[in-house]
Scaffold this motif. Structure first.
Motif, short mmCIF file in Angstrom:
data_model
loop_
_atom_site.label_atom_id
_atom_site.label_comp_id
_atom_site.label_asym_id
_atom_site.label_seq_id
_atom_site.Cartn_x
_atom_site.Cartn_y
_atom_site.Cartn_z
N ASP A 77 0.84 -1.19 0.00
CA ASP A 77 0.00 0.00 0.00
C ASP A 77 0.89 1.25 0.00
O ASP A 77 1.75 1.42 0.87
N PRO A 78 0.73 2.16 -0.99
CA PRO A 78 1.59 3.35 -1.03
C PRO A 78 1.32 4.32 0.13
O PRO A 78 2.15 5.18 0.43
N GLU A 79 0.18 4.20 0.81
CA GLU A 79 -0.14 5.11 1.92
C GLU A 79 0.39 4.60 3.26
O GLU A 79 0.07 5.15 4.31
N LEU A 80 1.20 3.54 3.22
CA LEU A 80 1.73 2.96 4.45
C LEU A 80 2.56 4.02 5.19
O LEU A 80 3.45 4.64 4.59
N PRO A 81 2.26 4.30 6.47
CA PRO A 81 3.01 5.33 7.20
C PRO A 81 4.50 5.02 7.26
O PRO A 81 4.91 3.86 7.32
#
Length: 439
Positions: A77-81
């Protein structure tokens, strides 16, 4: 410069202190409970999120051929913190809470064998947020209840302590006024024993010690005056037999002054002993004062505003008038005015007025109204007048005609002594009865 002081009672001080302590404790406990509940809720959500992710990982790895991840999980997931990426770089599975609101995002991620990262992202359920809001509301209500309850408890405890202190102060005030039969410990009462009782016992012990000392001094003074009475009387008699001349007049004058002093000291001692009783008669106050003052000092201006029948002791009343007129003639300036209005008798001169010490503390023996020690008095006249007024159940007050600190010559100034005769005069036994004639 005097600083302004804020006066508050013990009741409110105690209630404010208890309320403040209760508020601090309630705030601290609410903060601890809120944080503990939030941490517990987040830990539960993170464990649940990780369990769902591990289940999705098993499904993903056991499915042949591999398909898209299930249960809402995502692959890479590119939104992974970023903090979560740094944890996954070590090859460990991890969870992460994103956001600080009532409903933050919960992340869970696990590294796969081929270098991919499987993650699951969801927001805390609204039900959990509602539970936290309900908990916070309950904590606020509980804290406010604790504060008000503590305040009420403080008012109750402080009120009881304040009442005991006020009773002790009232009893001590009666003792200061000369009522030595009053006991502060009995006035305080109560079942609970605290520091107030210790204070009351200390005041009672001090009162007893002072009474014993005063009584001993009174007995010594009376004994000395009584022993001096016979030789002084003989001295006056012998002085009368001396041949005429200026030295003889000086001796006679000093002998009479000594006899007067001895008689006054004996009278003060009797008045201090509180054994004197009034011999009452019904008299017309205005007529009595007019006749007696005219004999004592014909130059006094007498004014009867309102006649009144009173029950009093004529001999003691005449003694009071004599001492007040003598003091006015000695330390004041004419005209001297005597005014009778009902049961009130006023004696006024137009001199410099009473000294501030007398106005503040009342008459004191062996302290004269003169500004220096060259005066001929001994300060016993007003002391005897005040003592005789107490025997009559009357009140003798002193004030000046001019405002304090303002020099007002003539009719604007002067000393004013006011005798307030009681409506119910004391009987011969020291009790009180109603006079036979109304005003």
């Amino acid at each position: 410069m005097r600083r302004p002081a804020l006066r508050t009672g013990v009741r409110w001080k105690i209630s404010i202190a208890i309320a403040a302590v209760g508020a601090l404790i309630a705030f601290a406990l609410s903060l601890v409970v809120h944080n503990a509940a939030r941490v517990s809720m987040l830990e539960t959500s993170r464990d649940l999120q990780m369990s769902r992710l591990l289940f999705a990982q098993r499904i993903y790895e056991t499915t042949k051929p591999r398909t898209e991840p299930k249960l809402g999980s995502k692959l890479n997931d590119p939104e992974l913190p970023r903090p979560l990426r740094s944890l996954l770089a070590d090859g460990r599975q991890a969870t992460y809470v994103q956001g600080k609101g009532p409903a933050p995002d919960i992340w869970a991620a696990v590294p796969l064998g081929n270098g991919d990262v499987l993650s699951l992202h969801s927001r805390i359920p609204g039900r959990s947020a509602d539970i936290m809001k309900d908990l916070d509301r309950a904590l606020v209500i509980g804290s406010v209840s604790v504060v008000f309850g503590g305040c009420a408890l403080g008012v109750l405890i402080g009120g009881q302590l304040s009442r005991r202190l006020r009773k002790a102060a009232a009893a001590a005030g009666k003792v200061a006024q000369g009522n030595t039969d009053v006991r502060v410990r009995e006035a305080v009462g109560g079942v609970v024993r605290d520091e107030t009782d210790e204070l009351a016992r200390a005041v009672d012990a001090l009162t007893d010690a002072l009474n014993e000392r005063i009584e001993a001094e009174r007995r010594v003074t009376a004994d000395i005056a009584h022993e001096l009475r016979t030789p002084v009387t003989g001295l006056v008699t012998a002085a009368e037999l001396l041949p005429p001349g200026r030295p003889t007049e000086l001796v006679r004058d000093r002998a009479r002054a000594m006899r007067t002093l001895v008689e006054d000291v004996l009278e003060v001692a009797r008045l201090d002993g509180a054994s004197e009783r009034a011999e009452l008669q019904e008299i017309a106050l205005g007529e009595f004062v007019s006749r007696r003052v005219a004999v004592l000092d014909p130059g006094v201006v007498i004014s009867v505003v309102h006649e009144s029948w009173v029950s009093t002791d004529p001999r003691r009343l005449e003694r009071i008038l004599l001492n007040l007129l003598t003091n006015a003639a000695k330390y004041g300036r004419p005209p001297i005015e005597v005014t009778v209005e009902g049961r009130v008798v006023r004696v006024r001169d137009h001199g410099p007025g009473f000294p501030e010490a007398l106005l503040r503390e009342g008459p004191s023996r062996f302290r004269t109204g003169a500004s220096d020690r060259a005066g001929t008095g001994h300060g016993l006249g007003l002391t005897i007048a005040a003592g005789q007024a107490r025997v009559l159940g009357a009140r003798l007050t002193f004030r000046n005609g001019a405002p304090e600190g303002v020099a007002s010559p003539g009719a604007a100034g002067g000393a004013i002594a006011v005798l307030w005769l009681p409506e119910h005069a004391p009987t011969n036994t020291g009790s009180f009865r109603r006079p036979a004639f109304p005003d």
